[in-house]
Design a protein around this motif. Structure first.
Motif, short mmCIF file in Angstrom:
data_model
loop_
_atom_site.label_atom_id
_atom_site.label_comp_id
_atom_site.label_asym_id
_atom_site.label_seq_id
_atom_site.Cartn_x
_atom_site.Cartn_y
_atom_site.Cartn_z
N MET A 1 0.86 -0.74 -0.10
CA MET A 1 0.24 -0.01 -0.09
C MET A 1 0.85 1.21 -0.01
O MET A 1 1.56 1.05 0.86
N PRO A 2 0.97 1.90 -1.00
CA PRO A 2 1.78 3.14 -1.18
C PRO A 2 1.42 4.49 0.17
O PRO A 2 0.21 4.53 0.80
N ALA A 3 1.96 5.22 0.58
CA ALA A 3 1.87 6.09 1.40
C ALA A 3 1.16 7.01 1.62
O ALA A 3 1.12 7.63 -0.02
N ILE A 4 0.37 7.42 1.95
CA ILE A 4 -0.06 8.61 1.97
C ILE A 4 0.50 9.46 2.26
O ILE A 4 1.31 9.58 3.91
N ALA A 5 0.45 11.25 2.02
CA ALA A 5 1.24 12.09 2.62
C ALA A 5 1.01 12.58 3.78
O ALA A 5 -0.10 12.33 4.59
N GLN A 6 2.01 12.14 4.56
CA GLN A 6 2.06 12.73 6.02
C GLN A 6 1.12 13.82 6.57
O GLN A 6 0.06 13.70 7.45
N GLU A 8 -2.20 14.71 5.05
CA GLU A 8 -3.14 13.31 4.60
C GLU A 8 -3.54 12.88 5.85
O GLU A 8 -4.48 12.54 6.18
N VAL A 9 -2.45 11.81 6.24
CA VAL A 9 -2.24 11.34 7.46
C VAL A 9 -2.93 11.53 8.53
O VAL A 9 -4.07 11.36 9.18
N ALA A 72 -12.69 7.35 -0.53
CA ALA A 72 -13.06 7.22 -1.61
C ALA A 72 -11.55 8.45 -1.23
O ALA A 72 -10.74 8.16 -2.05
N LYS A 73 -11.40 9.29 -0.58
CA LYS A 73 -10.59 10.22 0.19
C LYS A 73 -8.79 9.85 -0.13
O LYS A 73 -8.45 10.48 -1.07
N TYR A 74 -8.96 9.35 0.48
CA TYR A 74 -7.91 8.80 0.63
C TYR A 74 -7.19 7.47 0.08
O TYR A 74 -6.27 7.45 0.19
#
Length: 82
Positions: A1-6, A8-9, A72-74
């Motif tokens: 699973m690719p990382a979500i920007a910090q 965004e987390v 959906a967003k993240y």
């Protein structure tokens, strides 16, 4: 699973807590992590591990309609890349 920007987390964790009306301590217990982890994620000082991100994604699924837009967003944009 690719990382979500910090950032965004951080926003994701805050939104989950607000929707579920949970404190950082209670969300930590629900995800099986420490309060300090939740606090660091929300303040952008740390990223969840891949396992913790999976637990967050599972929690959003469990939330049903309440979590659909956050999924959906993240997460959907990441799933599309796979």
């Amino acid at each position: 699973m690719p990382a979500i920007a910090q950032l965004e987390v951080a926003q994701l964790v805050i939104e989950i807590r607000q929707r579920l009306k949970l404190s950082q301590v209670k969300l930590a217990k629900r995800l099986g992590v420490s309060f300090h982890s939740i606090n660091r994620w929300e303040n952008g000082r740390a990223q969840p591990s891949p396992l913790a991100m999976k637990q967050i994604q599972d929690l959003l699924h469990q939330m049903g309609e309440l979590g659909e837009d956050l999924l959906a967003k993240y997460f959907q944009k990441q799933e599309q890349k796979l």
